[in-house]
Design a protein around this motif. Structure first.
Motif, mmCIF file in Angstrom:
data_model
loop_
_atom_site.group_PDB
_atom_site.id
_atom_site.type_symbol
_atom_site.label_atom_id
_atom_site.label_comp_id
_atom_site.label_asym_id
_atom_site.label_seq_id
_atom_site.Cartn_x
_atom_site.Cartn_y
_atom_site.Cartn_z
ATOM 1 N N ARG A 70 -9.344 -2.817 43.403
ATOM 2 C CA ARG A 70 -9.751 -2.691 41.990
ATOM 3 C C ARG A 70 -9.239 -3.885 41.183
ATOM 4 N NH1 ARG A 70 -12.045 2.345 41.223
ATOM 5 N NH2 ARG A 70 -11.431 3.893 42.787
ATOM 6 N N ARG A 73 -11.471 -6.847 39.203
ATOM 7 C CA ARG A 73 -11.247 -7.317 37.831
ATOM 8 C C ARG A 73 -11.012 -8.827 37.797
ATOM 9 N NH1 ARG A 73 -8.304 -2.278 37.713
ATOM 10 N NH2 ARG A 73 -9.379 -0.795 36.341
ATOM 11 N N ALA A 106 -14.292 -10.574 38.266
ATOM 12 C CA ALA A 106 -15.082 -10.460 37.033
ATOM 13 C C ALA A 106 -14.653 -11.532 36.028
ATOM 14 C CB ALA A 106 -14.924 -9.070 36.428
ATOM 15 N N GLU A 122 -19.972 -6.939 34.097
ATOM 16 C CA GLU A 122 -19.907 -5.522 33.730
ATOM 17 C C GLU A 122 -19.860 -4.636 34.966
ATOM 18 O OE1 GLU A 122 -22.252 -2.185 30.981
ATOM 19 O OE2 GLU A 122 -23.187 -4.145 31.360
ATOM 20 N N GLU A 168 -16.358 -4.683 36.577
ATOM 21 C CA GLU A 168 -15.403 -3.963 35.730
ATOM 22 C C GLU A 168 -15.652 -2.452 35.776
ATOM 23 O OE1 GLU A 168 -16.033 -5.927 32.003
ATOM 24 O OE2 GLU A 168 -14.557 -7.515 32.434
ATOM 25 N N THR A 169 -16.926 -2.065 35.849
ATOM 26 C CA THR A 169 -17.276 -0.645 35.907
ATOM 27 C C THR A 169 -16.793 -0.012 37.214
ATOM 28 O OG1 THR A 169 -19.205 -0.999 34.490
ATOM 29 C CG2 THR A 169 -19.200 1.001 35.831
ATOM 30 N N ASP A 184 -13.112 0.386 37.108
ATOM 31 C CA ASP A 184 -12.716 1.498 36.240
ATOM 32 C C ASP A 184 -13.014 2.864 36.852
ATOM 33 O OD1 ASP A 184 -11.829 -0.277 34.347
ATOM 34 O OD2 ASP A 184 -13.654 -0.204 33.124
#
Length: 221
Positions: free
Chosen positions: A112, A116, A119, A189, A192-193, A196
């Motif tokens: 994760r 990020r 991104a 996006e 990042e999605t 998250d």
């Protein structure tokens, strides 16, 4: 003809895996042209790898439809058939959203953070002027990270195979395309999605991304 810049073999990489990685990349971006013969001896000398690992790599590339072997004639780079786009896109529209959803649900904390970080890297790279081919390679890198984030080697292998075939079609029409930076920017996006943990949104964004990729290619055919 393949490019002259050969990447270094990684310490934990077998000679067969190294040969596969180099040849696969050259076939995807069409440095090795469709229909071009692949000679074991020449490739062995160019990569500094024995013929046995080259043959192992060729078998793997053949199973992935990137090369075609003919008895008594030799091995050749597979052709790129534009008519395959619809079938490839249909498969990707089924599997890619599922992969993004799975990654959002199951990715490790380390992955994760990597999502990020990448991104942020995409955002930074797009702030400058990037060549079309560099953007294409960035797209491939992001997709492979998402595939790895699923934690499923079987799913990852299938997705890479079809992404490779889609990217060969992209390479074929690359010079006809308008700047694809907006298409690549969608990854920010999406990454990042997934990071998250929003599986539903990740699947939705992926469906949009894959569909728009097909439309982008069809617009210049």
């Amino acid at each position: 003809m393949a490019g002259t810049d050969i990447p270094a073999r990684q310490d934990d990489e077998s000679y067969a895996d190294f040969a596969y990685r180099v040849l696969c990349d050259e076939l995807i971006v069409l440095d090795i042209k469709p229909g071009e013969p692949l000679n074991d001896d020449q490739i062995s000398r160019r990569l500094g790898v024995g013929r046995t690992p080259i043959r192992e790599a060729m078998k793997r590339l053949e199973s992935e439809h990137l090369v075609v072997a003919y008895p008594r004639r030799g091995t050749f780079a597979a052709g790129v058939d534009i008519t395959d786009l619809a079938e490839i896109s249909e498969i990707r529209q089924l599997l890619e959203p599922a992969a993004s959803s799975r990654a959002a649900r199951l990715a490790s904390p380390v992955i994760r953070q990597e999502l990020r970080d990448v991104a942020g890297e995409v955002k930074q790279l797009l702030a400058g002027k990037q060549a079309q081919r560099d953007l294409m390679r960035l797209d491939m890198r992001v997709h492979r990270l998402i595939y790895r984030a699923t934690g499923s080697r079987h799913l990852e292998d299938v997705l890479i195979r079809y992404d490779n075939l889609a990217t060969r079609i992209w390479s074929l029409v690359l010079q006809k395309l308008p700047p694809v930076s907006e298409h690549i920017a969608q990854h920010i996006e999406l990454l990042e999605t997934i990071a998250d943990g929003d599986a539903e949104a990740a699947a939705r964004l992926t469906t949009k991304h894959v569909t728009e990729f097909e439309n982008l290619i069809r617009a210049v055919l």
